[in-house]
Design a protein around this motif. Structure first.
Motif, PDB file in Angstrom:
ATOM      1  N   VAL A 188       1.118  -1.412   0.199  1.00  0.00           N
ATOM      2  CA  VAL A 188       0.121   0.284  -0.095  1.00  0.00           C
ATOM      3  C   VAL A 188       1.032   1.390  -0.281  1.00  0.00           C
ATOM      4  N   ILE A 189       1.400   1.805  -1.159  1.00  0.00           N
ATOM      5  CA  ILE A 189       2.265   2.661  -1.801  1.00  0.00           C
ATOM      6  C   ILE A 189       0.925   4.125  -1.510  1.00  0.00           C
ATOM      7  N   ASP A 190       1.895   4.859  -0.884  1.00  0.00           N
ATOM      8  CA  ASP A 190       1.431   6.380  -0.684  1.00  0.00           C
ATOM      9  C   ASP A 190       0.578   7.173  -0.390  1.00  0.00           C
ATOM     10  N   VAL A 191      -1.091   5.898   0.602  1.00  0.00           N
ATOM     11  CA  VAL A 191      -2.058   6.617   0.736  1.00  0.00           C
ATOM     12  C   VAL A 191      -2.158   7.348   1.720  1.00  0.00           C
ATOM     13  N   GLN A 192      -1.812   8.283   1.731  1.00  0.00           N
ATOM     14  CA  GLN A 192      -1.138   9.312   3.072  1.00  0.00           C
ATOM     15  C   GLN A 192      -1.965  10.878   2.926  1.00  0.00           C
ATOM     16  N   GLU A 193      -1.786  10.721   4.433  1.00  0.00           N
ATOM     17  CA  GLU A 193      -2.359  13.120   3.495  1.00  0.00           C
ATOM     18  C   GLU A 193      -1.739  13.608   3.318  1.00  0.00           C
ATOM     19  N   SER A 194      -0.611  13.635   3.054  1.00  0.00           N
ATOM     20  CA  SER A 194       0.097  14.941   1.715  1.00  0.00           C
ATOM     21  C   SER A 194      -0.469  15.254   0.460  1.00  0.00           C
ATOM     22  N   PHE A 195      -0.804  13.808   0.395  1.00  0.00           N
ATOM     23  CA  PHE A 195      -1.792  14.318  -0.910  1.00  0.00           C
ATOM     24  C   PHE A 195      -3.002  14.928  -0.300  1.00  0.00           C
ATOM     25  N   ARG A 218       7.338 -13.849  -3.159  1.00  0.00           N
ATOM     26  CA  ARG A 218       7.957 -14.151  -3.998  1.00  0.00           C
ATOM     27  C   ARG A 218       6.825 -13.247  -5.176  1.00  0.00           C
ATOM     28  N   GLU A 219       5.534 -12.585  -4.383  1.00  0.00           N
ATOM     29  CA  GLU A 219       3.976 -12.158  -5.278  1.00  0.00           C
ATOM     30  C   GLU A 219       3.971 -10.716  -4.808  1.00  0.00           C
ATOM     31  N   VAL A 220       4.112  -9.518  -5.447  1.00  0.00           N
ATOM     32  CA  VAL A 220       3.802  -8.038  -4.700  1.00  0.00           C
ATOM     33  C   VAL A 220       2.078  -7.446  -5.406  1.00  0.00           C
ATOM     34  N   VAL A 221       1.850  -7.288  -4.965  1.00  0.00           N
ATOM     35  CA  VAL A 221       0.491  -6.732  -4.967  1.00  0.00           C
ATOM     36  C   VAL A 221       0.501  -5.128  -4.666  1.00  0.00           C
ATOM     37  N   VAL A 222       0.234  -4.130  -6.692  1.00  0.00           N
ATOM     38  CA  VAL A 222       0.757  -2.722  -6.039  1.00  0.00           C
ATOM     39  C   VAL A 222      -0.685  -2.209  -6.096  1.00  0.00           C
ATOM     40  N   SER A 223      -0.545  -1.287  -4.825  1.00  0.00           N
ATOM     41  CA  SER A 223      -1.735  -0.555  -4.841  1.00  0.00           C
ATOM     42  C   SER A 223      -1.182   0.760  -4.150  1.00  0.00           C
ATOM     43  N   GLY A 224      -1.738   1.989  -4.662  1.00  0.00           N
ATOM     44  CA  GLY A 224      -1.555   2.961  -4.213  1.00  0.00           C
ATOM     45  C   GLY A 224      -1.679   4.318  -4.466  1.00  0.00           C
ATOM     46  N   ILE A 225      -1.038   5.480  -4.386  1.00  0.00           N
ATOM     47  CA  ILE A 225      -1.269   6.846  -4.647  1.00  0.00           C
ATOM     48  C   ILE A 225       0.336   7.336  -5.871  1.00  0.00           C
ATOM     49  N   ARG A 226      -0.672   7.811  -6.947  1.00  0.00           N
ATOM     50  CA  ARG A 226       0.617   7.819  -7.844  1.00  0.00           C
ATOM     51  C   ARG A 226       1.069   6.728  -8.873  1.00  0.00           C
ATOM     52  N   THR A 227      -0.667   6.283  -9.949  1.00  0.00           N
ATOM     53  CA  THR A 227      -0.687   5.643 -10.676  1.00  0.00           C
ATOM     54  C   THR A 227       0.896   5.558 -11.487  1.00  0.00           C
ATOM     55  N   GLU A 228       1.119   6.288 -12.503  1.00  0.00           N
ATOM     56  CA  GLU A 228       1.997   6.372 -13.190  1.00  0.00           C
ATOM     57  C   GLU A 228       3.127   6.660 -12.193  1.00  0.00           C
ATOM     58  N   GLN A 229       3.581   7.204 -11.563  1.00  0.00           N
ATOM     59  CA  GLN A 229       4.260   7.406 -10.552  1.00  0.00           C
ATOM     60  C   GLN A 229       5.167   6.549  -9.742  1.00  0.00           C
ATOM     61  N   CYS A 230       4.908   6.631  -8.482  1.00  0.00           N
ATOM     62  CA  CYS A 230       5.035   5.995  -6.929  1.00  0.00           C
ATOM     63  C   CYS A 230       4.804   4.459  -8.012  1.00  0.00           C
ATOM     64  N   CYS A 231       3.843   4.138  -8.108  1.00  0.00           N
ATOM     65  CA  CYS A 231       2.937   1.984  -7.991  1.00  0.00           C
ATOM     66  C   CYS A 231       3.724   1.546  -9.162  1.00  0.00           C
ATOM     67  N   GLU A 232       3.377   2.805 -10.879  1.00  0.00           N
ATOM     68  CA  GLU A 232       4.120   1.887 -11.754  1.00  0.00           C
ATOM     69  C   GLU A 232       6.062   1.505 -11.099  1.00  0.00           C
ATOM     70  N   ALA A 237      -7.143   0.325  -7.725  1.00  0.00           N
ATOM     71  CA  ALA A 237      -7.202   0.472  -6.047  1.00  0.00           C
ATOM     72  C   ALA A 237      -5.786   1.441  -5.931  1.00  0.00           C
ATOM     73  N   THR A 238      -5.531   2.373  -7.001  1.00  0.00           N
ATOM     74  CA  THR A 238      -4.324   3.127  -7.614  1.00  0.00           C
ATOM     75  C   THR A 238      -4.811   4.981  -8.059  1.00  0.00           C
ATOM     76  N   ALA A 239      -4.356   5.683  -7.862  1.00  0.00           N
ATOM     77  CA  ALA A 239      -5.212   7.257  -7.761  1.00  0.00           C
ATOM     78  C   ALA A 239      -3.616   7.896  -8.566  1.00  0.00           C
ATOM     79  N   THR A 240      -4.273   8.665  -9.174  1.00  0.00           N
ATOM     80  CA  THR A 240      -3.404  10.018  -9.514  1.00  0.00           C
ATOM     81  C   THR A 240      -3.573  11.366 -10.187  1.00  0.00           C
ATOM     82  N   ASN A 241      -3.582  12.283 -10.687  1.00  0.00           N
ATOM     83  CA  ASN A 241      -3.449  13.628 -11.150  1.00  0.00           C
ATOM     84  C   ASN A 241      -3.319  14.001 -12.032  1.00  0.00           C
ATOM     85  N   PRO A 242      -4.144  15.016 -13.819  1.00  0.00           N
ATOM     86  CA  PRO A 242      -3.490  15.600 -14.750  1.00  0.00           C
ATOM     87  C   PRO A 242      -1.937  15.691 -14.379  1.00  0.00           C
TER      88      PRO A 242
END
Length: 198
Positions: free
Chosen positions: A7-14, A105-119, A138-143
């Motif tokens: 669970v990557i960067d799903v934080q108040e900062s954003f 051996r397997e990771v499931v990725v979710s979080g904020i900034r789809t194309e940045q930290c998650c990708e 289960a990822t989110a991003t901004n324009p």
């Protein structure tokens, strides 16, 4: 335990940034929470990752108090909470050592900034030999503004610029870039085995 949910960067900062009103999915924390509940039921490891920029005075500076998970996301004892200063969740955290020690051996990725930290995390995980599942909704991003766009524009100005990449285009590009190369791209409903909601 051979699988871990990241669970990557799903934080108040954003939420503290003006751009939050343009986020592709303001309910991303609830979707992450569904994945967490499912992972715990499967006895998978849940790893929480928070982005920090110490000493910068930005919303990612821990001194300001915003580097914390969004409401509804509550780590349990034994679930690692890592802080990173790089875009991916591996380089500055010790995540790989943690996963190796736990036999993951397997990771499931979710979080904020789809194309940045998650990708970026998904690509690096794949290169490190992990099987990667990328839960797109289960990822989110901004324009994303054009590189030549002037700084300090309002959200309305950002959206009005035809050179701005919209959130749907970003999500689609990430899916195209990852699927069949770096990850299996899926949706929350497919992971948890529930019907999709409209």
């Amino acid at each position: 335990m051979s699988r871990a949910l990241l669970v990557i960067d799903v934080q108040e900062s954003f939420r503290q940034r003006p751009s939050w009103e343009l986020i592709s999915d303001p309910g991303v924390a609830a979707k992450a929470a569904r994945l967490v509940e499912h992972a715990r039921a499967q006895d998978d490891l849940v790893v929480w990752v928070l982005h920090t920029e110490p000493g910068t005075g930005t919303v990612f500076d821990p001194e300001l108090g915003h580097v914390r998970l969004l409401p509804g996301l509550d780590p349990r004892p034994g679930e690692p909470v890592l802080t990173k200063t790089s875009h991916n969740a591996f380089t500055t955290t010790g995540l790989q050592q943690l996963l190796t020690e736990r036999g993951v051996r397997e990771v499931v990725v979710s979080g904020i900034r789809t194309e940045q930290c998650c990708e970026t995390t998904a690509r690096l995980a794949s290169d490190l030999g992990y099987q990667v599942t990328f839960v797109l909704d289960a990822t989110a991003t901004n324009p994303i503004e054009h590189p030549d766009a002037p700084a300090g524009r309002t959200n309305a100005e950002i959206l009005a610029d035809p050179r701005t990449l919209g959130v749907e285009e970003i999500l689609t590009r990430t899916e195209y870039a990852l699927a069949g190369r770096f990850a299996t791209v899926t949706r929350v409903a497919d992971v948890v085995g529930e019907p999709a909601t409209v």
